[in-house]
Enzyme design. Structure first.
Site, mmCIF file in Angstrom:
data_model
loop_
_atom_site.group_PDB
_atom_site.id
_atom_site.type_symbol
_atom_site.label_atom_id
_atom_site.label_comp_id
_atom_site.label_asym_id
_atom_site.label_seq_id
_atom_site.Cartn_x
_atom_site.Cartn_y
_atom_site.Cartn_z
ATOM 1 N N ARG A 40 0.828 -1.211 0.000
ATOM 2 C CA ARG A 40 0.000 0.000 0.000
ATOM 3 C C ARG A 40 0.860 1.258 0.000
ATOM 4 O O ARG A 40 0.480 2.277 0.601
ATOM 5 C CB ARG A 40 -0.953 0.028 1.197
ATOM 6 N N ARG A 74 -3.105 6.495 1.323
ATOM 7 C CA ARG A 74 -3.602 7.647 2.076
ATOM 8 C C ARG A 74 -2.592 8.283 3.018
ATOM 9 O O ARG A 74 -2.843 9.370 3.543
ATOM 10 C CB ARG A 74 -4.835 7.229 2.881
ATOM 11 N N ARG A 125 -7.425 12.476 -4.180
ATOM 12 C CA ARG A 125 -8.690 11.814 -3.849
ATOM 13 C C ARG A 125 -9.816 12.798 -3.560
ATOM 14 O O ARG A 125 -10.995 12.420 -3.601
ATOM 15 C CB ARG A 125 -8.484 10.875 -2.650
ATOM 16 N N ASP A 160 -7.025 -2.490 -7.021
ATOM 17 C CA ASP A 160 -7.648 -3.076 -5.832
ATOM 18 C C ASP A 160 -7.962 -4.537 -6.113
ATOM 19 O O ASP A 160 -8.255 -4.906 -7.254
ATOM 20 C CB ASP A 160 -8.933 -2.328 -5.469
ATOM 21 N N TYR A 182 -14.945 -11.628 0.820
ATOM 22 C CA TYR A 182 -15.558 -10.324 0.569
ATOM 23 C C TYR A 182 -16.897 -10.475 -0.140
ATOM 24 O O TYR A 182 -17.873 -9.768 0.167
ATOM 25 C CB TYR A 182 -14.626 -9.453 -0.270
#
Length: 378
Positions: free
Chosen positions: A36, A40, A49, A85, A163
């Site tokens: 990652r 963020r 974003r 993703d 998921y």
């Protein structure tokens, strides 16, 4: 320019350290990247974003490329990983996925096995449906200008299944595990069909220019060894086998594959016994590298495993922890990384300390080892 066997021409690779490590070859220092790493914790990512939704970034090759390059411009990393993703595969199969502040949500998760057979678009052409990922990979290979290799990735079957059934994150994965106990044969069939789509997806990433792959079995921690042997490991093996064999048949590069089975401490002997298929095994922060090394087959490269929370510490502490980690793993057949993805509030200065320490300390250790190996004249 280098020309891949699939005919694409890319800038010549200047730093192949991570590829050498993945193949068990000697390296001058330990390569390092961060799961990652384009995310963020970077202020420039947060700014972007504000203008674009998460999946808009994923589905726009120019934006995905821009984000992928953000950490490469900041840090001396030895690999770049394409911004995407793992849930693009459920999307390709016809499921709606919304990215919320609490993580991904499926408004209409799968309820039973029969529904999985009827509502999902198993006939989808992965080369067309996820074309935006492949375009982002090709564009990024050019924009990297050979600075470091580009890593492609996918979620592994069991993790995607979780998921798709749970509808998001879960503390127990009880809905997904219910399928394993109540409908084991149908669950294996479902996982096998997911595997085929993952194989197509990853082969297309190689065609587009990916130079290394990582399979994220992020939900392995919810299984025990028995369940892992039946519902995860066979499909990880199948994917790796098929990627290698079909790459040969298609004239594609035989690139290294990394498997990250988070929480699979109970199965490191399984994961590390096929280095010709699973070239790199990534460890989470709970795993003891010395113990895992003792179980490894010759030729396996390990990756990991600094606790992501360590990056909350001051840089001096991070450097000390990183040196300890390098002492445990050794400096050959090893790729430094975190034991999971970096958290959104990770400290930039601590990230820098982590990367710099890996490079400097591993070079020092390698130089020291070489001097020790040279016999002194009496």
């Amino acid at each position: 320019m280098d020309t891949d066997p699939n005919g694409l021409s890319f800038p010549r690779l200047k730093n192949d350290c991570i590829l050498k490590a993945a193949h068990g070859q000697k390296t001058d220092y330990v390569p390092v990247w961060i799961m990652r790493q384009a995310g963020r914790y970077l202020p420039e990512f947060r700014e972007l974003r504000k203008q674009h939704s998460f999946f808009t970034v994923c589905e726009t090759p120019e934006l995905a490329c821009q984000v992928t390059l953000m950490p490469i411009k900041r840090f001396d990393l030895d690999a770049s990983i394409i911004f995407s993703d793992i849930l693009v595969i459920p999307q390709a199969l016809g499921m709606q996925v919304d990215m919320t502040s609490e993580g991904p949500k499926f408004p209409n998760p799968l309820v039973d096995v029969k529904q999985a057979c009827t509502v999902l678009h198993w006939d989808v052409d992965m080369s067309k449906r996820l074309d935006y990922v492949y375009k982002a990979i090709t564009l990024t290979r050019h924009e990297l200008a050979g600075k470091c290799p580009l890593v492609g990735f996918s979620g592994a079957p069991w993790t995607l299944m979780c998921y798709m059934i749970e509808g998001g994150g879960s503390k127990t994965m009880s809905k997904a595990k219910k399928w394993l106990y109540q409908s084991p044969v149908e669950s294996e069939q479902f996982l096998d069909r997911l595997s085929e789509k993952i194989i197509d997806y990853l082969l297309n990433q190689i065609k587009a220019g990916a130079q290394m792959l990582q399979l994220f079995e992020s939900n392995a921690e919810y299984l025990n060894r028995s369940l892992f042997e039946k519902f995860s490991y066979p499909f990880l093996t199948k994917i790796c086998q098929q990627i290698k064999s079909r790459s040969c048949d298609m004239g594609l590069p035989l690139i290294p594959i990394c498997v990250f089975a988070k929480g699979a401490h109970y199965a490191t002997d399984l994961l590390t016994k096929q280095p010709q298929l699973m070239n790199v095994i990534s460890l989470d922060w709970t795993m003891d590298p010395v113990h895992v090394r003792s179980q490894c087959s010759s030729g396996v490269c390990l990756q990991g495993n600094l606790d992501p929370c360590a990056l909350y510490a001051d840089p001096e502490v991070v450097s000390s922890l990183t040196r300890d980690m390098l002492d445990e793993f050794g400096t050959q057949s090893y790729i430094a990384n975190l034991g999971h993805g970096i958290y959104p509030d990770g400290r930039i200065e601590s990230v820098e300390a982590f990367i710099d320490t890996v490079h400097k300390y591993s070079r020092q250790k390698n130089n020291s080892d070489q001097l020790t190996a040279i016999p002194m004249n009496q």
